[in-house]
Design an enzyme around this catalytic site. Structure first.
Site, PDB file in Angstrom:
ATOM      1  CB  THR A 482      85.130  25.269 -54.887  1.00 51.81           C
ATOM      2  OG1 THR A 482      84.315  25.992 -53.959  1.00 51.81           O
ATOM      3  CG2 THR A 482      86.435  24.871 -54.222  1.00 51.81           C
ATOM      4  CB  CYS A 483      81.790  25.436 -59.263  1.00 49.59           C
ATOM      5  SG  CYS A 483      81.840  23.638 -59.282  1.00 49.59           S
ATOM      6  CG  ASP A 484      79.866  23.897 -52.802  1.00 42.62           C
ATOM      7  OD1 ASP A 484      79.124  24.603 -52.088  1.00 42.62           O
ATOM      8  OD2 ASP A 484      79.842  22.661 -52.778  1.00 42.62           O
TER       9      ASP A 484
END
Length: 614
Positions: A482-484
């Site tokens: 994820t881009c987190d």
């Protein structure tokens, strides 16, 4: 070799053989072999494997332990269990649970309209159904319908308004009627993250005053015979046995007092859930301080003792332990896509004819490092890199110098750790590893598949599926896709995870996340629109294993439709925009449309490529 604490959390369900994690059942098939079979059939993303024999084992353990305790203490009350659907409502689990629990008369617990309708459809005939949580008239009506269908159902009252609704509806409907339970608000509290489920200030249950009023209301409306159960719940994952003992004494005395008031059909005490699962991989971090046998013995002994003291009926015992039943049965498998330090390889060094002095020193360290000086050189390398980065910021070295420094430092770190091995003081080595940890990019979403780690810092056992005949040398942080920045399981020197230094372009490397069968699936969120992984039921038998019931991960289109997007509108817009594009010709437009159609009908996980021969 490292066993990843498998003897602590594994519950004798898994063993290590020939360097692989194997199922400790029948012919001990290796999980990596199951994964390879599934990937050969085209399932390349993360996988969730369900093992029905582990569901059966936990059901047998609970009934066996309580029945043994009843026999040992000559206990006259019966034992019953129901499974709370909130823990895992997925059909791959629930249908197997109902099938395997049939001979025990194992029932279901519902906490909503949807769950109750599910229980009414799938529960075994004559097995109990309990209904907990707040209820409106519609949910209570569904409970009456269940009774009219022949289900053995108990509606547990959380407040007097619910009881008043039951009294009104009872006047309007047919016989038979559902049984009535009263949830008691104990003074005794639980422990741990979910301690607020119990205690006098908890969200649920009736106070002593409300209990007296409830019994009087039942008497007045000729429904006292339907009152059959009292219920309490101390919270999920009860880590210590003492609060349970205290709560049982309190609940046992409430039970005898209510029977004195004329509630002669009150014959059951429901303990709720909370039977803990051991998640820890480390001996000094145990999740619970008791065994199932101790739990069962204490429950039976305390309730028998109270009944004898009060010269009253020994109550039937109900439990609603879901985590204990569900957690073991599922394993999440995800491939490692990248080790971030592997971009720092010796063949990428581009040393100049004249290098900055610090670069030459780093190169000398790399060539002369040995066991006797490895720790010193490791520290020197880290210091040199910090100096180079400062010089770069000041404009004294260029980008190529910076690249060479990063490569040499990482090469020195790898070499030093390998040379140090177990010769270094363990505490010092852990501190070093904290500084030089490797980042493993793993093809899964932590928010979708391990939400309790993100939300509650609940640890789950993690280990590679193979290479277990080799010593792991890299302190590991796990990054999801994820881009987190929260999508990370960071390395901790208090709970260190070590993995192998694998070149994933040359061999496959899979991680297993264990004990994920409780809550993780139903709490998982579609962060970045990553969906539930492809799942498969694995039946382990005398021949080996069979892969059954594969449910492929949702496609991107299905995921978007779940969010109430009109997928036909999306397709039409994409079609129109490609058709109107002046950048490509008609043949290219058709090709692009075909590609988009394939992508939209696939899931969103990354497609790692299997390395041949590994």
């Amino acid at each position: 070799m490292m066993d990843y604490g498998i003897n602590i959390w594994g519950n004798e369900n898994f063993i290590i053989k020939n360097g692989k994690v194997c199922i400790n059942y029948e012919k001990n098939p290796a999980i990596i072999d199951i994964v390879k079979d599934l990937r050969n059939d085209g399932y390349k993303g993360p996988l969730l494997l369900r093992f029905p024999h582990l569901i059966q084992k936990q059901i047998e353990n609970i009934y066996g332990s309580f029945n043994k305790a009843r026999k040992e203490f000559n206990y006259k009350g019966k034992f019953n269990a129901v499974y709370p659907l909130k823990v895992n409502q997925y059909p791959g689990f629930v249908k197997n649970l109902v099938r395997l629990g049939k001979k025990y008369n194992y029932g279901l617990e519902a906490g909503s309209k949807a769950e109750l309708l599910l229980a009414m459809a799938f529960n075994n005939e004559n097995a109990p159904i309990t209904v907990n949580g707040f209820k409106d008239r519609e949910l209570i009506n569904i409970g009456f319908i269940a009774a009219e269908m022949g289900h053995n159902i108990t509606l547990t009252i959380e407040g007097l308004n619910e009881l008043e609704a039951i009294i009104d509806i009872a006047k309007e409907r047919f016989k038979p009627k559902p049984n009535i339970g009263l949830r008691v608000r104990l003074h005794s509290a639980g422990v741990g993250i979910w301690a607020k489920s119990g205690g006098i200030n908890s969200k649920f249950g009736l106070t002593s005053t409300e209990l007296i009023e409830a019994v009087n209301l039942l008497k007045k409306n000729k429904l006292l015979d339907q009152f059959t159960m009292i219920h309490f719940h101390l919270g999920s994952q009860i880590t210590e046995i003492h609060p349970l003992k205290k709560a049982l004494n309190e609940a046992g005395n409430i039970y005898t007092e209510l029977r004195k008031m004329g509630a002669k059909n009150l014959k059951a005490i429901n303990l709720g859930g909370g039977l803990a699962v051991e998640y820890s991989q480390f001996k000094n971090e145990n999740s619970r301080n008791y065994t199932l046998r101790e739990y069962a013995n204490d429950v039976v002994f305390i309730l028998k003792n109270i009944a004898e003291q009060k010269s009253d009926l020994e109550p039937d015992i109900f439990i609603e332990s879901g985590r204990f039943i569900a957690a073991n049965h599922a394993v999440l498998i995800a491939p490692v896509l990248e080790l971030f330090s592997q971009e720092y390889s010796e063949d990428k060094l581009l040393l100049k004819e004249k290098n900055p002095k610090l670069i030459d020193e780093l190169y000398d360290l790399f060539k002369s490092i040995k066991p006797s000086n490895a720790l010193e050189y490791l520290h020197d390398s880290i210091d040199h890199l910090e100096s180079i980065l400062t010089l770069f910021d000041l404009g004294y070295v260029d980008l190529q110098d910076r690249s060479n420094a990063e490569i040499l430092t990482h090469l020195n770190i790898k070499k030093a750790i390998l040379l140090l091995g177990d010769k270094q003081n363990p505490a010092d080595l852990l501190a070093i590893q904290d500084e030089v940890q490797e980042r493993y990019l793993v093809n899964f979403s932590l928010f979708q598949s391990l939400p309790d780690f993100w939300g509650l810092e609940q640890n789950f056992p993690i280990m590679p599926l193979d290479h277990l005949d080799k010593e792991p040398t890299r302190s590991a942080s796990i990054w999801d896709i994820t881009c987190d920045s929260d999508g990370e399981i960071s390395y901790s020197k208090d709970k260190p995870l070590f993995l192998h230094d694998i070149d994933v372009e040359k061999e496959n490397y899979f991680l297993g996340f264990f004990l994920v069968g409780a809550y993780q699936e139903v709490l998982g969120m579609k962060h970045n629109l990553f969906t539930h992984p492809t799942e498969a039921i694995i039946s382990v038998n005398e021949k080996g294993y069979e892969i059954e019931g594969i449910i492929e991960a949702q496609s991107i289109l299905d995921t978007l439709e779940d969010l109430d997007y009109d997928i036909h509108e999306i397709m039409d817009i994409l079609n129109e925009r490609i058709s109107n594009s002046k950048l490509v010709n008609e043949k290219q437009k058709k090709h692009i449309l075909g590609e988009l159609y394939l992508f939209l009908n696939d899931n969103g996980y990354l497609k790692s490529i299997d390395v041949k021969g590994s």
